[in-house]
Design a protein around this motif. Structure first.
Motif, PDB file in Angstrom:
ATOM      1  N   GLY A 125      -2.743  -1.350   4.855  1.00 12.30           N
ATOM      2  CA  GLY A 125      -4.110  -1.318   4.396  1.00 12.30           C
ATOM      3  C   GLY A 125      -5.040  -0.471   5.122  1.00 12.30           C
ATOM      4  O   GLY A 125      -6.166  -0.585   4.718  1.00 12.30           O
TER       5      GLY A 125
ATOM      6  N   PHE B 185      -1.311  -2.317   0.179  1.00 17.09           N
ATOM      7  CA  PHE B 185      -0.550  -2.735   1.562  1.00 17.09           C
ATOM      8  C   PHE B 185       0.407  -1.640   2.475  1.00 17.09           C
ATOM      9  O   PHE B 185       0.641  -1.780   3.389  1.00 17.09           O
ATOM     10  CB  PHE B 185       0.841  -3.684   0.824  1.00 17.09           C
TER      11      PHE B 185
ATOM     12  N   PRO C 144      -4.327  -5.378   5.125  1.00 15.96           N
ATOM     13  CA  PRO C 144      -3.614  -5.517   3.803  1.00 15.96           C
ATOM     14  C   PRO C 144      -4.361  -6.707   2.781  1.00 15.96           C
ATOM     15  O   PRO C 144      -3.437  -7.732   2.868  1.00 15.96           O
ATOM     16  CB  PRO C 144      -2.350  -5.636   4.198  1.00 15.96           C
TER      17      PRO C 144
END
Length: 494
Positions: free
Chosen positions: A299, A295, A401
C-alpha cells in the motif's frame, strides 16, 4: 524471468557490502563532518550499512561540482546523440547488475525480491532507455511570424537540478527524474531518502562507468531537514523535482520562494478513488485490480486506490470477490521469491498505519479484513467497510495496505465522493457504459483516470496530479518541460 530461491538471495545478502559514501564530482567521499547514519532492513530490524550523512557543507560542494560541469559544457553541450549513447550504456549496466540492484532495493525497503527484480529495476532501465531514445527526436519550432522576421523557439537545459526522491520505489522514481533531466543536458544532484539510499549510491558508480562526466551526477544521502532543505534553499540550484508527501512539498515551495525562486515540481500525496459500478464488465477482474491497487507494495504507493466506492446493489458480491483476491497478498520474508507482500518501511510507519486502522474503527468503520496479526513491521491486507467521507481513513493518506470502502447509489454521488478530497492524483472507474466512461473521465479531478483497469500505463503517458497532489508531470515527453527552458530568438530580416 529467473527468480531463483530464498537460499540464493539470503546467501547474496549475507555477503553484500554496499557502498555507503557520498558521490560528488565523480568520486565517492566521506561527508565533510564525518557523520554517518544507520540504514535499517525493515524485515529484520538489523543494520544494513552506516551511510555518510550529507549536510549543508556537502550540498555546497555538490552544487559547485554540478555548476562547474554544466558551465563547462562537458554534458550540457554534448550533441543529443552523444548523451543518448551514454544513457543507453548506463541502462545496459543497470540491466547487467539487475540482481544486485534488486537485492539492495529489497533489503532497503522490505519489498518482495520478486517485485524488485520483475518491476522496479526493469522499470528504471526502461525509463532511462526511453528518454535516451527520445532526446535526439525533439525538435525546436519556427514561429508563424510575418515576412520581415524569423522567430525560433528552442529548448535549453535548465542548469543544476536537485532531485529529492522517496523510499517506496527508490531507483525507479529516481530514474523518472534522472532520465529526462540528464537527457536534456542538465547536471543533477540526487538526494535519496535516508531510509533507502543504497541503490542511488550504487547507481553513481554505474553512471561513471557508462561515461557520464564528473560532476554531472552527484548523490547525497541524508535527511530531508538537512540535505534536502539545503538544496531547496541553495541560490545556485535552478530546479527542484520532488516526489513525496504533500507536507514536505509545501516546505520546498516555501524554501524556493525564500531563495532564488527556483522551479519546483512536485509529485505529492494521493487519496485516489476507485469506482465500481453495477454494470462493471467483469467483477472478478475488477476485484483483482482493486486488491492490487491497494495491497501491492504494501500500500506504499502514492496513487494507490485507497478509497473503494462500490454501487450498493453489487456491494456484497463485489466484496466477496475482493476478499478472495486479497488472499493473493500474504506477508512473507521479502527474500522468498514466492512472497507477494513484504514489510512496511520501518517501525514508525507501521505504528502510524495501525493507528489509522484503530481510529477508523473508533469512528464507526467495520473491519472486513484485519492484517494486523503479523510480527515485526508486517501488516497484511486490511479492509475497512462502511466508511463515511468524514472519517480520517477516507481523507488522509495512510500509505499502507488499508482499503476504505464506501457505497453509493447514483453516478452523481460517486463523482461527488471521488472529488471530495484535497488530493487529485488518480481515479479509476469500472463500467460497460462507454458514454459514462467518457463523461466521468472529464468530471473526475485527477491527473490520471483509469477505465476498467487500475494504474495501468507505460512511459508514453504523463504521471502527476492536480490540487494538492502536486504539479508538473513525470514520464512521457512532457517531463522535458520540467527540465528545460524555452528560448525565443527573434531575427529581423528587413
Amino acid at each position: 524471468m529467473e527468480f531463483r530461491n530464498q537460499a540464493y538471495w539470503q546467501a547474496k545478502a549475507d555477503t553484500l557490502q554496499p557502498e555507503s559514501r557520498l558521490f560528488i564530482e565523480g568520486e565517492y567521499r566521506e561527508a565533510v563532518a564525518g557523520e554517518r547514519f544507520a540504514v535499517i532492513n525493515p524485515a529484520t530490524d538489523t543494520t544494513l550499512a552506516e551511510v555518510s550523512r550529507a549536510r549543508e557543507a556537502d550540498v555546497n560542494m555538490a552544487v559547485v561540482a554540478a555548476r562547474a560541469s554544466f558551465e563547462a559544457g562537458v554534458w550540457s553541450q554534448k550533441a543529443p546523440a552523444e548523451r543518448k549513447a551514454v544513457l543507453l550504456r548506463l541502462a545496459a549496466l543497470m540491466e547487467r547488475h539487475a540482481e544486485e540492484l534488486a537485492l539492495l532495493e529489497t533489503l532497503d525497503t522490505g519489498k518482495p525480491i520478486r517485485h524488485s527484480l520483475r518491476d522496479d529495476i526493469p522499470g528504471a532501465v526502461r525509463c532511462l532507455r526511453w528518454y535516451a531514445e527520445a532526446v535526439d527526436k525533439i525538435y525546436g519550432e519556427i514561429a508563424p511570424t510575418g515576412p520581415d522576421a524569423l522567430a525560433l523557439v528552442s529548448r535549453e537545459p535548465i542548469g543544476v537540478v536537485a532531485a529529492i526522491v522517496p523510499w517506496n520505489f527508490p531507483l525507479l522514481l529516481a530514474c523518472w527524474k534522472l532520465g529526462p533531466a540528464l537527457a536534456a543536458g542538465n547536471s543533477v544532484i540526487l538526494k535519496p531518502s535516508e531510509k533507502s539510499p543504497l541503490t542511488a549510491i550504487r547507481l553513481a558508480a554505474l553512471a561513471r562507468e557508462a561515461g557520464l562526466p564528473d560532476g554531472v551526477l552527484n548523490v547525497l544521502p541524508g535527511f530531508g531537514h538537512e540535505a534536502g532543505k539545503a538544496l531547496a534553499l541553495h541560490e545556485d540550484v535552478d530546479c527542484l523535482t520532488f516526489t513525496g508527501s504533500t507536507g514536505v512539498g509545501r516546505l520546498l515551495m516555501e524554501y524556493a520562494g525564500r531563495s532564488n525562486m527556483k522551479r519546483v515540481w512536485l509529485e505529492a500525496g494521493g487519496k485516489s478513488a476507485n469506482i465500481v459500478f453495477a454494470d462493471c464488465p467483469d467483477l472478478a477482474k475488477a476485484a483483482r485490480a482493486s486488491a492490487a491497487g491497494i495491497f501491492y507494495n504494501q500500500g506504499q504507493v502514492c496513487i494507490a486506490g485507497t478509497r473503494l466506492l462500490v454501487e450498493s446493489s453489487i456491494r456484497d458480491e463485489f466484496m466477496a470477490e475482493l476478499k478472495k483476491a486479497a488472499e493473493h497478498f500474504r506477508p512473507k520474508d521479502p527474500l522468498d521469491p514466492s512472497s507477494t507482500m513484504g514489510t512496511l518501511i520501518d517501525s514508525d510507519h507501521h505504528g502510524s498505519v495501525c493507528r489509522y486502522i484503530a481510529e477508523g474503527l473508533e469512528e464507526g468503520a467495520v473491519l472486513g479484513l484485519d492484517g494486523r496479526d503479523q510480527a515485526g513491521n508486517f501488516i497484511g491486507p486490511t479492509v475497512l467497510e462502511q466508511v463515511n467521507p468524514h472519517m480520517a481513513v477516507a481523507r488522509e493518506e495512510i500509505f499502507g495496505p488499508v482499503l476504505a470502502v464506501t457505497t453509493f447509489e447514483r453516478e452523481e454521488e460517486a463523482v461527488q465522493l471521488a472529488n471530495d478530497s484535497q488530493y487529485g492524483l488518480g481515479a479509476g472507474l469500472w463500467t460497460s457504459d462507454l458514454r459514462r466512461a467518457h463523461r466521468l473521465a472529464r468530471q473526475l479531478k485527477a491527473g490520471s483516470v483509469f477505465i476498467n483497469n487500475y494504474n495501468d500505463g507505460d512511459m508514453t503517458v504523463p504521471f502527476g496530479g492536480v490540487k494538492q497532489s502536486g504539479n508538473g508531470r513525470d514520464k512521457s515527453l512532457h517531463a522535458f518541460d520540467k527540465f528545460t527552458e524555452l528560448k525565443t530568438t527573434w531575427l529581423a530580416l528587413d
